[in-house]
Design a protein around this motif. Structure first.
Motif, PDB file in Angstrom:
ATOM      1  N   GLU A   1       2.652   6.764   4.687  1.00 53.63           N
ATOM      2  CA  GLU A   1       1.944   6.534   3.427  1.00 53.63           C
ATOM      3  C   GLU A   1       0.821   7.553   3.254  1.00 53.63           C
ATOM      4  OE1 GLU A   1       0.922   2.382   3.159  1.00 53.63           O
ATOM      5  OE2 GLU A   1       3.031   1.766   3.024  1.00 53.63           O
ATOM      6  N   CYS A   2       0.153   7.901   4.349  1.00 53.80           N
ATOM      7  CA  CYS A   2      -0.848   8.958   4.311  1.00 53.80           C
ATOM      8  C   CYS A   2      -0.193  10.293   3.949  1.00 53.80           C
ATOM      9  CB  CYS A   2      -1.539   9.061   5.665  1.00 53.80           C
ATOM     10  SG  CYS A   2      -2.714  10.417   5.825  1.00 53.80           S
ATOM     11  N   LEU A   3       0.936  10.595   4.587  1.00 49.39           N
ATOM     12  CA  LEU A   3       1.623  11.866   4.368  1.00 49.39           C
ATOM     13  C   LEU A   3       2.154  11.982   2.943  1.00 49.39           C
ATOM     14  CD1 LEU A   3       2.563  14.500   5.627  1.00 49.39           C
ATOM     15  CD2 LEU A   3       4.594  13.315   6.475  1.00 49.39           C
ATOM     16  N   ALA A   4       2.632  10.870   2.376  1.00 48.73           N
ATOM     17  CA  ALA A   4       3.136  10.895   1.003  1.00 48.73           C
ATOM     18  C   ALA A   4       2.038  11.307   0.029  1.00 48.73           C
ATOM     19  CB  ALA A   4       3.697   9.528   0.620  1.00 48.73           C
ATOM     20  N   LEU A   5       0.846  10.733   0.206  1.00 49.49           N
ATOM     21  CA  LEU A   5      -0.277  11.106  -0.660  1.00 49.49           C
ATOM     22  C   LEU A   5      -0.691  12.553  -0.439  1.00 49.49           C
ATOM     23  CD1 LEU A   5      -2.773   8.099  -0.842  1.00 49.49           C
ATOM     24  CD2 LEU A   5      -1.950   9.474  -2.746  1.00 49.49           C
ATOM     25  N   LEU A   6      -0.700  12.984   0.816  1.00 47.30           N
ATOM     26  CA  LEU A   6      -1.088  14.354   1.124  1.00 47.30           C
ATOM     27  C   LEU A   6      -0.104  15.353   0.512  1.00 47.30           C
ATOM     28  CD1 LEU A   6      -2.916  16.346   2.617  1.00 47.30           C
ATOM     29  CD2 LEU A   6      -1.483  16.008   4.660  1.00 47.30           C
ATOM     30  N   LEU A   7       1.200  15.102   0.648  1.00 47.12           N
ATOM     31  CA  LEU A   7       2.201  15.993   0.069  1.00 47.12           C
ATOM     32  C   LEU A   7       2.089  16.035  -1.447  1.00 47.12           C
ATOM     33  CD1 LEU A   7       5.362  15.176   2.233  1.00 47.12           C
ATOM     34  CD2 LEU A   7       4.132  17.353   2.143  1.00 47.12           C
ATOM     35  N   GLN A   8       1.862  14.879  -2.052  1.00 45.55           N
ATOM     36  CA  GLN A   8       1.708  14.825  -3.502  1.00 45.55           C
ATOM     37  C   GLN A   8       0.530  15.705  -3.940  1.00 45.55           C
ATOM     38  OE1 GLN A   8       1.233  10.845  -4.986  1.00 45.55           O
ATOM     39  NE2 GLN A   8       1.451  11.426  -7.114  1.00 45.55           N
ATOM     40  N   LYS A   9      -0.573  15.635  -3.215  1.00 48.04           N
ATOM     41  CA  LYS A   9      -1.743  16.451  -3.536  1.00 48.04           C
ATOM     42  C   LYS A   9      -1.458  17.943  -3.335  1.00 48.04           C
ATOM     43  CE  LYS A   9      -5.531  13.249  -2.443  1.00 48.04           C
ATOM     44  NZ  LYS A   9      -6.716  13.080  -1.577  1.00 48.04           N
ATOM     45  N   MET A  10      -0.773  18.269  -2.252  1.00 45.69           N
ATOM     46  CA  MET A  10      -0.470  19.665  -1.962  1.00 45.69           C
ATOM     47  C   MET A  10       0.406  20.273  -3.045  1.00 45.69           C
ATOM     48  SD  MET A  10       0.183  19.453   2.169  1.00 45.69           S
ATOM     49  CE  MET A  10       0.816  21.139   2.241  1.00 45.69           C
ATOM     50  N   LEU A  11       1.426  19.522  -3.476  1.00 43.72           N
ATOM     51  CA  LEU A  11       2.322  20.040  -4.511  1.00 43.72           C
ATOM     52  C   LEU A  11       1.611  20.125  -5.853  1.00 43.72           C
ATOM     53  CD1 LEU A  11       5.619  18.231  -3.454  1.00 43.72           C
ATOM     54  CD2 LEU A  11       4.944  20.604  -3.030  1.00 43.72           C
TER      55      LEU A  11
END
Length: 354
Positions: A151-161
Motif C-alpha cells: 500500500e505504501c509502494l502503490a502510493l509512492l509509484l503513483q506519485k513518481m508517475l
C-alpha cells in the motif's frame, strides 16, 4: 549435502537503499524515531549502514513491514508512510524516469531496471484494450504479499508517475494481492478510489493512451547517458543472472501456484520459447531447475521433521505417489529413509506418510 545445497542456491537478492532512505524521512515526518523503529522491527539484527550505494538483503525486509503496524499502533501505516513520502531521484532509475520522453518510456525504464531497485520485483506492463496495467508484484521467499509495504509502494509509484507526466497521473483502478482490511476510508481518501483486494497481482490500472503523455522534464541526451549507466549497474548484480532469477521464482511460488515454464516466463518478462532458449544456452532447462529446487526443498523440510504429506505439498506435488517416485530418483531412497539417515539413531522427526 550442505555444500550441494549451498552451491545450487540462488545468490541472495538485494535491494537498493533508496526506499529505506525515503522511509526514514517519512517516519520522521509522521513523528516516529526512524532509528528506534528499525531497531524494534529487527530486534538487534545488524543492518547495513545507510550509504548512498549500499545494497541490503532483500529477504530481510518482511521483518520490518510485519512489525510496523504493532510498533506504530497504526493499522494504515503503509498508506500514511506513502502519503508522507516525497519522491525524488535518489538513484539512476529515478533520474531515468524524469529524463524519459513520455510516460511509456519511463515505464519501460522502470521495468528494464527494476532489479536495481529491488531484486524481488516481478513487475511488468500488460495492455488490454484501452487500459494499461502496471503490475508491481514484490516477492519474498516464504512470505506472501505484505499489505503495509504494497500500500505504501502503490502510493509512492503513483506519485513518481505523476511527477513524470506533464498532465498528472490519476488511477482508474488499483489491485492488491492481500486480503481486504476491515475499513477502507483511508484508502479512498489517500488513493482516491476503493482498491480491489485478493487479486492475482498488485497492479496500477490507468488509460492506455496515457503512455504517450509527454514528460515534463524530458532530456534525450541525458536519458541515453543514464540508460548506459543503468545497464552497467544491472550487469554488476550477480543475483540478476537468469539461472538465479528462475530459481528464486520457483522458490517463491513452489507449492503456491502452478510452476510451469509459461508462468515463469511471464513473471520474468520472457516469451516461453525465449526463456527456454536462454536456459538452453546455459546448458540448463526449466525442468532441470524445477527438479533441483524441489529436491533441495524436500531435503530441507524432511530434515526439519515436517510431515511427509506436507513436504510433498510444499514441493508442488498434489499426491504422495509422484513425490515418492521423484524422491527415489533424486536420492535413491524413500523420504523416511533419507530422514532416518539425516537425523541419525534416536533422532526426532515424524516418520508418518501423511
Amino acid at each position: 549435502m550442505d555444500s550441494d545445497r549451498h552451491s545450487s542456491s540462488p545468490s541472495a537478492l538485494t535491494h537498493s537503499s533508496t526506499l529505506r532512505r525515503l522511509l526514514y524521512e517519512a517516519l520522521a515526518a509522521l513523528g516516529f524515531d526512524p532509528t528506534d523503529t528499525y531497531r524494534q522491527a529487527y530486534h538487534g539484527v545488524v543492518l547495513a549502514p545507510r550509504l548512498l550505494n549500499s545494497r541490503e538483503d532483500h529477504d530481510n525486509a518482511p521483518r520490518f513491514w510485519q512489525a510496523l503496524e504493532r510498533i506504530s499502533g497504526d493499522v494504515d501505516i503503509g498508506l500514511h508512510l506513502g502519503a508522507a513520502m516525497q519522491p525524488r531521484p535518489l538513484d539512476v532509475v529515478g533520474y531515468l524516469l524524469l529524463a524519459s520522453r513520455d510516460l511509456g518510456q519511463a515505464l519501460e525504464s522502470f521495468l528494464r531496471f527494476q532489479h536495481i531497485l529491488s531484486g524481488g520485483f516481478a513487475a511488468r506492463l500488460e495492455l488490454q484494450g484501452e487500459q494499461a496495467q502496471l503490475i508491481f508484484n514484490l516477492n519474498y521467499r516464504g512470505v506472501g504479499s505484505l499489505r503495509q509495504q504494497m500500500e505504501c509502494l502503490a502510493l509512492l509509484l503513483q506519485k513518481m508517475l505523476a511527477s513524470v507526466s506533464a498532465d498528472g497521473f490519476v488511477l482508474d483502478g488499483l489491485d492488491f494481492r492481500h486480503p481486504a482490511p476491515r475499513r477502507l476510508s483511508e484508502h479512498r481518501r489517500l488513493l482516491g478510489l476503493s482498491p480491489r483486494f485478493a487479486q492475482t497481482n498488485d497492479a496500477l490500472i490507468f488509460p492506455r493512451a496515457w503512455l504517450s503523455r509527454p514528460s515534463r522534464s524530458a532530456n534525450p541526451r541525458l536519458f541515453a547517458v543514464l540508460w548506459a549507466q543503468a545497464e552497467v549497474e544491472l550487469a554488476e548484480l550477480e543475483e540478476n543472472q537468469l539461472l538465479n532469477r528462475v530459481r528464486y521464482w520457483l522458490e517463491v511460488n513452489l507449492g503456491v501456484q502452478l510452476c510451469d515454464l509459461a508462468h515463469c516466463a511471464q513473471a520474468l518478462g520472457y516469451r516461453a520459447s525465449a526463456l527456454q532458449r536462454a536456459l538452453a544456452e546455459q546448458q540448463q532447462s526449466f525442468r532441470q531447475l524445477h527438479d533441483e529446487v524441489r529436491r533441495l526443498r524436500a531435503q530441507s523440510l524432511l530434515e526439519q521433521g515436517l510431515a511427509i504429506r506436507e513436504v510433498a505439498r510444499a514441493c508442488g506435488f498434489a499426491e504422495l505417489s509422484p513425490f515418492y517416485r521423484a524422491f527415489r530418483r533424486w536420492q535413491g531412497d524413500t523420504p523416511q529413509g533419507f530422514r532416518s539417515q539425516s537425523v541419525g539413531p534416536g533422532g526426532g522427526g515424524s516418520s508418518d506418510q501423511g
